[in-house]
Design an enzyme around this catalytic site. Structure first.
Site, short mmCIF file in Angstrom:
data_model
loop_
_atom_site.label_atom_id
_atom_site.label_comp_id
_atom_site.label_asym_id
_atom_site.label_seq_id
_atom_site.Cartn_x
_atom_site.Cartn_y
_atom_site.Cartn_z
N ASP A 5 0.77 -1.34 -0.08
CA ASP A 5 0.00 -0.08 0.03
C ASP A 5 1.12 1.24 -0.05
O ASP A 5 0.58 2.17 -0.83
CB ASP A 5 -1.03 0.02 1.21
CG ASP A 5 -2.39 -0.99 1.14
OD1 ASP A 5 -2.08 -1.56 0.02
OD2 ASP A 5 -2.91 -0.90 1.85
N ARG A 8 0.93 6.40 17.09
CA ARG A 8 0.51 7.42 15.90
C ARG A 8 1.18 8.73 16.58
O ARG A 8 1.84 9.44 15.52
CB ARG A 8 -1.00 7.63 15.80
CG ARG A 8 -1.47 6.45 15.38
CD ARG A 8 -0.82 5.75 14.35
NE ARG A 8 -1.45 4.59 13.68
CZ ARG A 8 -0.61 3.28 13.24
NH1 ARG A 8 0.44 3.27 13.37
NH2 ARG A 8 -1.34 2.30 12.78
N ASP A 55 -6.98 6.29 12.49
CA ASP A 55 -5.60 6.61 12.28
C ASP A 55 -5.31 8.08 11.54
O ASP A 55 -4.41 8.83 11.79
CB ASP A 55 -4.64 5.59 11.59
CG ASP A 55 -4.48 4.46 12.89
OD1 ASP A 55 -4.31 4.90 14.02
OD2 ASP A 55 -4.29 3.35 12.43
N SER A 69 -6.79 -7.13 8.44
CA SER A 69 -5.80 -6.12 8.36
C SER A 69 -5.03 -6.11 9.72
O SER A 69 -5.82 -6.26 10.78
CB SER A 69 -6.18 -4.69 8.38
OG SER A 69 -6.99 -4.18 9.14
#
Length: 407
Positions: A19, A101, A130, A184
């Site tokens: 990705d 994050r 996210d 995922s």
């Protein structure tokens, strides 16, 4: 698609996977800009050097490829402060993805400054949390930064579109990436999370292959493992008497938790963007650490301080979950929490057994536990039991007044 922003140079959060490799080429094509790649080692357990080779293969200059080991900073400055708060989102989630994050966002902004980039880019989708966490971090640290979020901008509609784009541009596509991924995954030193596809029905038990960080509790050893964790100022500093750095200690706890089937959570959570989602999270070391930290606090924290912390914890956890790590209110709460931890030190003994982290002992030089007050054999007058009568009558006054009125 709206007209793209004018961008000269962008720092991309780059894993080296399919990705983000597609995003890298898409940035070059769509914006015609220089791309700087940033790959963070947060303990996800993957080899990161292939990301460097892939970035070079795609035309990124060597001085524009950043691969950094941030494990110690991650645990010391993000995981441990959160653990001091005993933070759990909606009572169960140890915030493993959420807490990673802000560190990635901070380092991206720093690299943007170092390289003269005017934009940053992440690979988060437009449906998840996210994107919010990354972008709130970017804006807090660099208010004028340009942000590129490809999943909200590009015209790709399916996995097949992405694969076709990759093949057109000679981006290698592994065989296991050609079909739809069964779920995922996000992983770092604190946890792994799995969402989507085979996990979308919240009434279906997760298939065994979903779990990657823990053995099944029923397959864990029949003999318990006993460990001792040492604490100072609310942080774990040693395991079985051996001093360890934050990341080394968490890694060791992860191994112990994995082997004993500890840390699995199957939950339905409320995302900040408005929807419910089902996830399977594994936080082996963090689960042990939370149990031990609460036990250490039970011995060393005053009742008022402990109860206030418990009242504030859901608010703190929500701030971390929603991406407000760099907000003044999170920093204010952190100052209060850290103040409470000044005397949270000593040792906690735990028994690890088939999915459970069981506290079996705790001791501290700063203990508030008094044998003299607790014992029924009090012969020193430390606690006069007759005093309890007046205490109870005063506390009952309003209840008696209400009772007389309503009788």
């Amino acid at each position: 698609m709206s007209e793209p922003k004018t961008v000269k140079k962008v720092v991309l959060a780059y894993s080296g996977g399919l990705d983000t490799s597609i995003i890298l080429k898409w940035l070059q094509e769509t914006y015609g800009c220089e791309v700087v790649t940033f790959t963070a080692d947060l303990g996800q357990g993957e080899e990161l050097e292939p990301a460097r080779k892939k970035a070079e293969m795609m035309g990124i200059a060597k001085e524009h490829i950043f691969i950094e080991d941030l494990r110690e900073e991650f645990v010391r400055d993000y995981v441990f402060p959160m653990m001091r708060a005993n933070a759990l989102y909606e009572g169960v989630y140890l915030l493993g993805t959420s807490i990673a994050r802000p560190l990635i966002a901070k380092r991206q902004i720093e690299i943007a400054r170092e390289t003269g980039a005017d934009a940053v880019c992440h690979g988060a989708t437009g449906k998840g949390n996210d994107q919010v966490r990354f972008e709130l971090g970017y804006y807090a640290l660099e208010p004028g930064i340009k942000i590129i979020a490809p999943w909200r901008e590009w015209d790709f509609k399916s996995r097949e579109d992405l694969i076709a784009f990759a093949e057109k541009h000679q981006i290698p596509v592994a065989k296991d990436k050609r079909g739809e991924a069964p779920f995922s995954v996000d992983a770092n030193l604190l946890h792994s999370s799995s969402e989507g596809k085979v996990l979308e029905d919240p009434n279906e038990e997760p298939p065994p292959y979903v779990y990657m960080r823990t053995v099944a509790p029923e397959e864990a050893p029949d003999k318990a493992t006993i460990i001792t964790l040492g604490f100072k100022k609310g942080d774990a500093i040693s395991l079985d008497g051996m001093a360890m750095s934050p990341a080394t200690l968490l890694s060791a706890l992860n191994d112990l938790g994995r082997d004993n089937g500890i840390g699995r959570v199957d939950l339905v959570e409320n995302r900040f963007v408005g929807m419910k989602s089902r996830g399977v999270y594994e936080t082996p070391g963090g689960t042990i650490l939370l149990a031990a930290h609460r036990a250490m606090e039970s011995l060393t924290l005053d009742r008022g301080a402990a109860h206030l912390k418990d009242e504030l914890m859901p608010r703190y956890a929500e701030l971390v979950y929603n991406g407000f790590w760099f907000s003044p209110e999170r920093e204010m709460l952190q100052a209060l929490i850290d103040k409470s931890q000044e005397n949270v030190e000593g040792e906690v003994r735990l028994k690890l057994y088939k999915g459970n982290a069981i506290v079996i002992g705790r001791k501290s030089e700063k203990s508030l536990y008094s044998d003299q007050l607790v014992t029924f054999e009090d012969d020193r007058g430390a606690y006069d039991q007759k005093d309890a009568e007046g205490f109870i009558r005063l506390n009952a006054l309003r209840l008696r007044t209400l009772g007389m009125r309503d009788r």
